[in-house]
Design an enzyme around this catalytic site. Structure first.
Site, short mmCIF file in Angstrom:
data_model
loop_
_atom_site.label_atom_id
_atom_site.label_comp_id
_atom_site.label_asym_id
_atom_site.label_seq_id
_atom_site.Cartn_x
_atom_site.Cartn_y
_atom_site.Cartn_z
N SER A 128 0.80 -1.22 0.00
CA SER A 128 0.00 0.00 0.00
C SER A 128 0.84 1.28 0.00
O SER A 128 0.29 2.36 -0.15
CB SER A 128 -0.95 0.03 1.20
N LYS A 166 1.34 4.42 7.16
CA LYS A 166 0.52 5.25 6.29
C LYS A 166 0.96 6.72 6.37
O LYS A 166 1.60 7.15 7.32
CB LYS A 166 -0.96 5.17 6.69
#
Length: 211
Positions: A128, A166
């Protein structure tokens, strides 16, 4: 060329003018559980394998009169007189993709300049964050801190269990965990839910293997 364990073992053996058989026999006499032979020594010296047990590294280092850190290429100081690195743990596996349960077991160590402000590392699993050039298997260096600036990449823990890497945004009191891969969606936590998100630290840099 970056020196590896096998390169140093080969040079130390040659300095003592020993054959592989002679070295294996000497270590086996020193440690009856070593079970070394010419074939194993050859695989070590050709950097095909490293010892599966650290006691073997200790046996070899003690035999040659050098430190295990020197033999493992963590320092260029043979005798431990001038250690110039800081040991930081690699903690478990951190998900970059679908978050997984955080594993706090130490799975290894990185060795860095003692002046670097880094507290621990995490190993990335998933894809991701590929837009930030962080790939599956990369080692990310983390500085422990409870807050980061908007747009910075951080290691975060979700609901005390799940961990992920993230890019962080705070918008209108909401916390947004933004992936750097368009196939994944943002995770948004409202004011009410933001206590579920704990920032573990800021990502400072990362190390990738040549692929």
């Amino acid at each position: 060329m970056i020196e590896q364990f096998g390169d140093r073992l080969y040079r130390l053996r040659k300095e003592k003018d020993l054959t592989m058989d002679e070295l294996a026999k000497a270590i086996n006499m020193q440690d009856e559980n070593a079970n070394l032979n010419k074939s194993i020594i050859s695989r070590y010296e050709n950097n095909i394998h490293k010892p599966s047990r650290f006691t073997i590294v200790e046996d070899l280092a003690n035999f040659f009169g050098v430190t295990t850190d020197y033999l493992m290429c963590r320092t260029n100081d043979k005798y431990g007189e001038d250690i110039k690195y800081k040991e930081i743990p690699i903690l478990g596996v951190i998900a970059a993709g679908v978050p997984i349960l955080a594993q706090q077991d130490i799975i290894g160590y990185e060795y860095i300049n003692p002046n670097e402000d880094i507290d621990f590392c995490l190993k990335v699993k998933g894809d991701s964050m590929i837009g930030a050039r962080i790939y599956d298997g990369d080692i990310v260096y983390i500085r422990r801190q409870p807050e980061v600036e908007n747009g910075e990449i951080a290691a975060v823990q979700i609901d005390g269990e799940e961990a992920t890497l993230k890019r962080i945004y705070i918008v209108g009191g909401n916390i947004i965990l933004h992936p750097e891969n368009p196939i994944y969606k943002d995770k948004i936590f409202s004011r009410k839910d933001k206590k579920m998100v704990q920032i573990l630290g800021k990502a400072i840099c990362f190390k990738s293997e040549v692929k």
